[in-house]
Design a protein around this motif. Structure first.
Motif, mmCIF file in Angstrom:
data_model
loop_
_atom_site.group_PDB
_atom_site.id
_atom_site.type_symbol
_atom_site.label_atom_id
_atom_site.label_comp_id
_atom_site.label_asym_id
_atom_site.label_seq_id
_atom_site.Cartn_x
_atom_site.Cartn_y
_atom_site.Cartn_z
ATOM 1 N N ASN A 198 0.851 -1.188 0.000
ATOM 2 C CA ASN A 198 0.000 0.000 0.000
ATOM 3 C C ASN A 198 0.888 1.240 0.000
ATOM 4 O O ASN A 198 1.381 1.668 1.045
ATOM 5 N N SER A 199 1.089 1.827 -1.164
ATOM 6 C CA SER A 199 2.013 2.961 -1.275
ATOM 7 C C SER A 199 1.519 4.177 -0.496
ATOM 8 O O SER A 199 2.328 4.937 0.053
ATOM 9 N N ALA A 200 0.208 4.380 -0.449
ATOM 10 C CA ALA A 200 -0.327 5.530 0.292
ATOM 11 C C ALA A 200 -0.040 5.387 1.785
ATOM 12 O O ALA A 200 0.372 6.348 2.443
ATOM 13 N N LEU A 201 -0.237 4.176 2.315
ATOM 14 C CA LEU A 201 0.050 3.936 3.726
ATOM 15 C C LEU A 201 1.549 4.071 3.990
ATOM 16 O O LEU A 201 1.964 4.654 4.998
ATOM 17 N N ALA A 202 2.371 3.562 3.082
ATOM 18 C CA ALA A 202 3.824 3.662 3.231
ATOM 19 C C ALA A 202 4.260 5.120 3.281
ATOM 20 O O ALA A 202 5.106 5.508 4.098
ATOM 21 N N PHE A 203 3.679 5.949 2.422
ATOM 22 C CA PHE A 203 4.027 7.365 2.377
ATOM 23 C C PHE A 203 3.642 8.051 3.688
ATOM 24 O O PHE A 203 4.433 8.815 4.260
ATOM 25 N N GLU A 204 2.435 7.768 4.188
ATOM 26 C CA GLU A 204 1.985 8.388 5.426
ATOM 27 C C GLU A 204 2.846 7.931 6.599
ATOM 28 O O GLU A 204 3.169 8.730 7.486
ATOM 29 N N PHE A 205 3.225 6.647 6.598
ATOM 30 C CA PHE A 205 4.043 6.142 7.690
ATOM 31 C C PHE A 205 5.425 6.783 7.672
ATOM 32 O O PHE A 205 5.996 7.106 8.718
ATOM 33 N N MET A 206 5.976 6.980 6.480
ATOM 34 C CA MET A 206 7.278 7.639 6.367
ATOM 35 C C MET A 206 7.217 9.078 6.874
ATOM 36 O O MET A 206 8.128 9.553 7.560
ATOM 37 N N LYS A 207 6.138 9.782 6.556
ATOM 38 C CA LYS A 207 5.970 11.149 7.037
ATOM 39 C C LYS A 207 5.886 11.172 8.562
ATOM 40 O O LYS A 207 6.506 12.025 9.221
ATOM 41 N N TRP A 208 5.118 10.228 9.101
ATOM 42 C CA TRP A 208 4.962 10.181 10.554
ATOM 43 C C TRP A 208 6.295 9.870 11.229
ATOM 44 O O TRP A 208 6.667 10.504 12.217
#
Length: 232
Positions: free
Chosen positions: A112-122
């Motif tokens: 899930n690229s969207a979840l991966a992106f949000e997790f990286m931001k967090w």
């Protein structure tokens, strides 16, 4: 009175909840996990408060943050082989947490690229907050570390009133000292000095900060966004 709302991180908690393995009722004074334990779970806090800390080689405790509703803990074990928890999580206010299996979340992040992106931001925000805390501990000395901790607590748990900002979190002087990496005796002296100067007072076991600007001026506060200047 108005409550200073704690800023939320960018991950959609409802998206993470779908990967929940089980729910845990937490009890004050117990550990959710301890440093060195095998780590196959991370946790989302639904209610209550958890203190994240590290035990130093000489046996002293260094408290790093307090996590509350919608916060995540145990995340430092992601994408590591044979992981063990690097920190300990002490329950300081009973509540509920959701446990998510490490391998389940890792697999979903890959897919899930969207979840991966949000997790990286967090995680990026989390690292930046940790860096600023250590900066204050190292550069500002014992007094500056305590001043910084009080400022962060007003941002995370502050309730504004007519006479100042109430830190709506009961803490002993020893617990406060643990956030500063110093002794209880040193913390007592600094707090008493601040009381004499009418910068703070105590009310039913909680600290009221009457002059937060004084604390900021003393440590050369850079006025970082509350997102980074917090205790969570």
């Amino acid at each position: 009175m108005t409550v200073t709302m704690k800023p939320t991180h960018s991950i959609e908690i409802k998206e993470l909840l779908q990967f929940a393995d089980h729910k845990i009722q937490t009890k004050k004074g117990t550990y959710l996990f301890q440093e060195g334990n095998e780590a196959d779970l991370l946790y989302i806090v639904l209610s209550g408060k958890i203190q994240i800390s590290k035990i130093t080689t000489d046996g002293r405790e260094l408290s790093l943050r307090i996590v509350g509703q919608n916060d995540i803990c145990g995340e430092l074990t992601l994408f590591t082989d044979s992981p063990k928890y690097l920190l300990s999580a002490l329950i300081i206010e009973a509540g509920e947490v959701i446990a998510i299996k490490k391998d389940v979340l890792e697999r979903e992040i890959f897919q899930n690229s969207a979840l991966a992106f949000e997790f990286m931001k967090w995680m990026s925000d989390h690292v930046r907050k940790t860096q600023t805390k250590f900066r204050d501990l190292v550069l500002n000395g014992k007094k500056g570390a305590l001043y910084s901790t009080l400022i962060r607590m007003t941002n995370s748990y502050g309730v504004k009133g007519s006479d100042g900002i109430l830190i709506d979190l009961p803490l002993t002087n020893q617990e406060l000292a643990n956030f500063c990496g110093t002794s209880r005796e040193s913390t007592n002296r600094i707090l008493n000095d601040l009381k004499r100067e009418d910068v703070i007072s105590t009310k039913r076991g909680k600290i009221v900060v009457h002059d937060v600007q004084f604390l900021k001026d003393e440590i050369g506060c850079e006025n970082c966004p509350a997102t980074y200047c917090s205790i969570d």
